[in-house]
Structures are given as C-alpha cells and as structure tokens.
Design an enzyme around this catalytic site. Structure first.
Site, short mmCIF file in Angstrom:
data_model
loop_
_atom_site.label_atom_id
_atom_site.label_comp_id
_atom_site.label_asym_id
_atom_site.label_seq_id
_atom_site.Cartn_x
_atom_site.Cartn_y
_atom_site.Cartn_z
N GLU A 162 -1.48 7.16 4.46
CA GLU A 162 -2.17 6.04 5.11
C GLU A 162 -3.32 6.46 6.04
OE1 GLU A 162 1.28 2.70 5.27
OE2 GLU A 162 1.47 4.25 6.80
C1 ACM Z 1 5.00 5.85 4.41
O1 ACM Z 1 5.88 4.99 4.28
N1 ACM Z 1 3.81 5.53 4.90
C2 ACM Z 1 5.23 7.23 4.03
#
Ligand code: ACM
Length: 691
Positions: free
Chosen positions: A329
């Site tokens: 992310e």
């Molecule tokens: C995640 O759930 N961003 C690894």
C-alpha cells in the site's frame, strides 16, 4: 421475567438446561463419542488400535536417543498440561533412565540449525493400552507429536485416557504462520506468549510480528532511539523482550519473523527521523486506520545508510533467516509531489512509482542479503528484478501467489486467512494455498510454502485479541498442516469444540474474557439475559465497523460488538437444528420441538434484558437488537406453527416476514443477529406448504 433454560428443560420434559444443551449439541453433531479422534490438525495417517492408555498420577515420560534440554522442557510442559487437563497432581517425572514410562520419546538427533526453515517435522506416535512411543528424527518432530498427545487426553468411563492409536504425521506445508500486528493496538508479552502456546498446540511454526506502522514503532532501538521514543505511545519491545519471545517460541518449535513495513506505512519512523522522507519535521503519529502518505524517500542515499545500521541492529536480535520488509500500500502521493523524486525517476529511467519501489526493494534486499537474510514482503513487491530467494506474501489473492510461483518466487498465502475479517472458521477452512495454482507445474507448486493467518489489530485489545484469533485459527492450522483431502467441514467443527476447550485450558483468554466483558456491560445486573443475546450475534464482517463510526487508537473497545464472538456457535447449532427439522427425516418432529423452545427462549429474553439496557450507557445502542431478537423469534415460531399444522400461511404473511428479515439483516450497533438465515429458512419452508 426471563425464561430460564431450566424452565424450558422442565417444559421439554428433560432434567434441566444441561439436557437441553446436550440435545442441541448432539443435534449439531458435537457430542458424538466414537472412534474418531478429536485432534486438530488432523494427522496424515491415523490407525485405530483397541483400548486406551490410562492417564493417572503415575504418568512418566522417558527420553531416549538425542538429548536436548528443549525436549526435556517440552516433556515437563506436557505433564503440566496434563495436570491442568485432568486435575491430577501428577509430578514432573521426566527422565533418561526410566525403564518403564507411560510415554517414551525417541529422538533421532538434533535440528539442522537453531532457526532452520523447512525442518523435518514428521513423527510417529504409537499408543497402546500398555504405553506410548513417540518417534521423531529431531526435536521439532518431537514437539509436534507431544502436541498431538496432549490433545488426545480425554475423560473416559474408565478415567482419564488416551485412545490407543497409531499416528504417522507430517505437515503438508513447511510455513504455517500467524501474523500479530502490535502497532495499531499494543499487544504485550503476555498476549504473545499465550498465543505462542496456542500456536504450538495446533502445530503452527511461524510467528510474524508486524512491528512498525503509521500508528507506532514497537521495537526499542539503541542506534535510533527516536524510533521508539517519538514513534510510539511508550509501548514497545526491548531487545531483551524480543530475545525472551524468540526463546519462548524456539522452545515450541516456532520461528519469529519480524516485519518492519517500508517504504510506506512508515509514519512512525518519520516522527523522529523526518529526513527519511526528505521532510523537515512536524510529522505526528497517525491515530486512525487506512493508507497514509507517510513514506520513505527512496532517492536519498542517507536512507540506505540508515537502514544498513538499522538492519545490523535488528538482525542481531532477530535470528530467523527471513526478514519482512512489508512493501504494501505505497500510495506514492509524496513521491509524485516531490520534484527531487520526479527528476530521479526520469534520470534513472524508472517509468513509474512501481519501478521506483522496486528500485528501493532491490537496494534493501542487498542490505539484507549481506546479513544472510532472505527478504519477504507483501505481493506489491513482486518484480522480476528481485533476488530469487525473495518470498512473496500474498494478501491480495491466490492468483498473485501463483503468479509469483510462475516467476520462480516462493510464496505464502494470507488472502482468505485474515482473522480480522471475522469470517467463520468454515470460510477460512476452504481457502487453500494452492487453489489459485491449478496450472502450476510440480516445481512451481513446491514454491508455495504455505500460509499465514493475519491478526491486524485495529479493532482488538489485549482483552479481545484471543477471541478474534481462536478457535478459528485452529481451522487454518489444519488447512496448512493436514493433507489437502481433509475437507469435511462438519468434522472440523466437531473437533473444533474439543480444541477450543483445550486452548482454554492452555491459558488463552478467548473464552475466559467473555463473561467478564459482559459483566462490565451489565453493571450491577446479572449477566444472563445479555449473554443470551450476545451468544447469537456476530460483529459486522470485513471492516464494516469502519463505516459505522470513527475509530482511533484510543477509542475504548468495550462494547457488545467487542465481546461478541466472530462466529456464533449457538447460531450455527440452531442452523443445523433447523436444517434437520426441515429435512423431514426421523428427527424432524423432535427437532421442531427443540427449535420452538429455543425461539421461545429468545422471544422472552427482551423483558429481562431491557432492564439491564436501561441502566447501562454502553448497552443503550443494543436495545433495538434485543427487541429484534424477540420479534424475529416470534416469526420463527409462527413459521413452525404453519409447518406443524401443514396449513400454508397467507401470501401477505410470507411477503411481510421476508421483508422484515431482510431489513433485520442490516447491522445494528455493528452487530448482526446470526440466527436470521435459519429463521429465513423456516419462513421459506412455511411458504412452500401447499394446500
Ligand atoms: C495488508 O493487508 N495491507 C498487507
């Protein structure tokens, strides 16, 4: 006035509530005494043998072959566990010279190294009425066999006993893990240790600690003390704590893999060291959840010298061959804004932020490689330029795991094993690390190392975390250990009842904290009526809580939604009961009687609960839910009335009830009534009666 279960029992013509519960349990296939063994994960091969081995105060363990203090400690722990399970004050008789012993451990030799990945975990366990022998090539195999033995201890008509059996067992996957996020909500040593005990009981072998994120940095650093001082609320593990965790885990055959998430999810680093992001300061810890802009600036040379020193310190503490760099992310907002980053990208021919992150990962992997560590990261890090030893942890789907394998990378699956999604055990049980890889070659399939359940801690505290991990983690442990052909969901739930109790005895708090949490909510009132409701509700799934209100790191997690279990066993059993009641089989009539009594019980609960709700500010929000349990139960009873009479309901009745049940499915106070699907079935069955 609440209708007590004993009254229902009396009206049922049975001795009391225990008989009622027994009937429900038997109906759900949970109290079946028989030759099936109650072990999770189910061993690869089990051969029943006649009789059973009595467990009494004379219980002794002899160790033969390879000598190692870890085996002795494990043997002593087994005796302690048996003491707890039986209540018999068994002495810790563990010796090398016993000629006669209840359990003989024969260990072939030592493990390859202290932290080896992929150790042989196989073992055999021969249990006869005369004694038991556990054979394994190394101490890890011994630990796994002892875990099986502990689960086999049962109360029998002859005393405490282990059913005579021959077991030949080994894991399907070498990587079977649990991630615990200690960042969003701090999880102290006691939580980690008791969960390591639980993991060992179900043969999991990797504890993945998620140690840094936007909300906190949870490791004390001598080299960079502003990391934990400025980057946390004062809660972090010292190097001594981490050594203690590592040795506790080692004793249980569990590796500890640290994760320091980078280059995104790094706000906590930047509070004390803003230059890592090319910032001059003013950065504060995030107190809510999501994806934030805080991110390292991968164009800065100083970043890599910082990380070089940081890794030097951390790899002295964390000895596992794998080191997790997160990598998930990265939103790239700061990168796009920065003229320096944009010109770096242009100069070096990196076409986008993905390539820039790959450039960062490559630099990091060199720093880890020179310390003998293999890099592991979330699936965003997958890139052809990575070193071949890199492991991809897939949170976005089995497909990306298969994709990684096709490109020659090892991988583990976490998608489908997110415990914080609060899905039922059956959901996780059906997720297989190899399900996305039907077209993989055998060599590619071998690159899929296993899986890891993830316990992200946005909505858990030390008080509630166990109830979000257990017992559902045992079902995932079975998926990762047992042969892929072990897929019987009903049998899994049957054994889950036993393993759940076992985990409770080991000191996990998933059951123990339930009633005290309800008592806090009930104040000066008895807890019973609240428990009736809480037993049949479930928290909203898949982060539905985030849509309901704004949560921060300091929002108290002390409401009914926090006490409620992710999977209502009462609702599951009621659902089985209704299925049987509607199946028209031999049990149809008695099961309809039983279902009616449950519905009656729930319909009458609101009167007693309303008084408790009135006096508790924390319970006010559940008043409509309690009312709804009463009204939906009344609908279920009406449906049973039609079914009993064999007379079809008016069409308007069916339409109205279907709509009512549909509306009732909407969450209230972040909870849903888990008995709704079973009542919907009753209404649908009533609607199908023909004239
Ligand atoms: C995640 O759930 N961003 C690894």
């Amino acid at each position: 006035m609440i209708t007590q279960p004993t009254e229902i029992g009396r009206r049922l013509g049975v001795a009391g509530c225990s008989a009622l519960f027994a009937a429900i349990w038997a109906c759900a296939g949970s109290a079946v005494a028989g030759p099936k063994i109650n072990v999770m994960p189910l061993p690869e091969r089990v051969k029943p043998v006649a009789g059973s081995l009595v467990i009494d105060a004379e219980f002794k363990i002899a160790i033969r072959g390879h000598r190692e203090s870890r085996i002795e400690r494990a043997a002593v722990r087994l005796i302690e566990t048996i003491r707890t399970l039986t209540g018999i004050p068994i002495e810790s008789h563990v010796g090398y010279n016993y000629r006669r012993a209840t359990l003989v451990i024969e260990c072939g030799g030592p493990c390859e190294t202290r932290h080896a990945f992929g150790e042989d975990e196989s073992h055999t366990l021969e249990i006869t009425p005369q004694g038991a022998t556990l054979r394994a090539a190394n101490p890890i195999g011994v630990l796994r066999g002892l875990a099986t033995f502990a689960q086999l201890v049962e109360t029998s008509s002859e005393g405490f006993a282990v059913t005579a059996t021959n077991i030949d067992d080994r894991p399907r996957f070498p990587w079977r893990g649990l991630l615990i996020d200690v960042c969003r909500h701090w999880q102290p040593m006691a939580v980690i240790k008791r969960n390591l005990d639980g993991m060992a009981a179900v043969k999991l072998n990797v504890l993945h600690l998620h140690l840094s994120d936007d909300q906190a940095f949870r490791v004390g650093s001598r080299q960079f003390p502003r990391l934990h001082r400025d980057g946390s609320d004062g809660h972090f593990f010292t190097a001594g704590d981490l050594r203690e965790i590592a040795s506790y885990a080692y004793d249980r055959g569990i590796r500890v893999v640290p994760e320091f998430d980078m280059p995104g999810h790094t706000t906590s680093w930047l509070v004390g060291y803003p230059d890592l992001a090319g910032s001059s300061g003013g950065i504060t810890l995030e107190t809510t959840w999501g994806v934030f802009d805080g991110c390292f600036d991968p164009t800065r040379e100083e970043l890599y010298s910082f990380l070089d020193t940081f890794f030097e310190e951390m790899t002295a503490t964390f000895r596992d061959p794998f080191f997790h760099i997160g990598g998930d992310e990265v939103n790239g907002v700061l990168w796009d804004k920065s003229a320096t980053v944009r010109s770096f990208r242009k100069r070096t021919g990196l076409s986008d932020n993905r390539d820039l992150q790959a450039h960062f990962n490559k630099r990091v992997s060199v720093l880890l490689e020179k310390r003998g560590r293999s890099m592991i990261g979330w699936d965003e890090i997958l890139h052809p330029d990575l070193p071949p030893g890199t492991v991809i942890q897939s949170w976005r789907g089995g497909e990306s795991l298969a994709d990684a394998a096709r490109r020659g990378f090892r991988g583990i699956l976490s998608n489908g094993y997110y415990l914080d999604h609060l899905q039922p055990a059956s959901f996780h049980y059906q997720v297989d690390p190899l399900s996305g890889g039907d077209d993989l070659t055998p060599d590619e399939r071998a690159l899929v190392l296993g899986g890891e359940a993830c316990m992200w801690s946005e909505y858990v505290t030390p008080e509630t975390i166990d109830s979000r991990i257990w017992p559902r983690l045992a079902a995932i442990a079975e998926r990762l250990w047992s042969p892929g052909s072990v897929t019987d969901v009903d049998d899994m739930y049957r054994r889950l009842v036993h393993v759940n109790r076992h985990l409770d005895m080991l000191g996990l708090r998933h059951r123990a904290n339930y009633v005290p949490m309800l008592e806090r909510l009930s104040g000066r009132h008895p807890v019973d009526a609240l428990r009736v409701l809480c037993d049949v509700v479930e928290p909203v799934k898949n982060y539905g809580r985030s849509a309901a209100r704004r949560y921060t790191t300091t929002t108290p997690l002390n409401r009914l939604v926090d006490a409620a279990r992710p999977e209502s066993q009462s609702a599951r059993r009621f659902s089985v009961l209704v299925d049987r009641a509607l199946s028209g089989g031999a049990h149809g009539q008695p099961d309809r009687v039983l279902a009616r009594h449950w519905l009656d019980f729930w319909r009458n609960n609101h009167g007693a609960l309303a008084v408790v709700i009135r006096d508790s500010f924390l319970l006010r929000e559940i008043e409509p839910l309690s009312r709804e349990l009463a009204s939906l139960s009344a609908v279920g009873i009406e449906a049973l009335d039609f079914l009993e009479r064999g007379a079809p309901p008016p069409a308007t009745w069916s339409t109205a009830q279907v709509a009512l049940l549909e509306r009732a499915g909407q969450p209230q106070a972040e909870l849903t009534l888990a008995i709704i699907p079973a009542i919907q079935k009753l209404v649908a069955a009533a609607g199908e009666i023909s004239d």
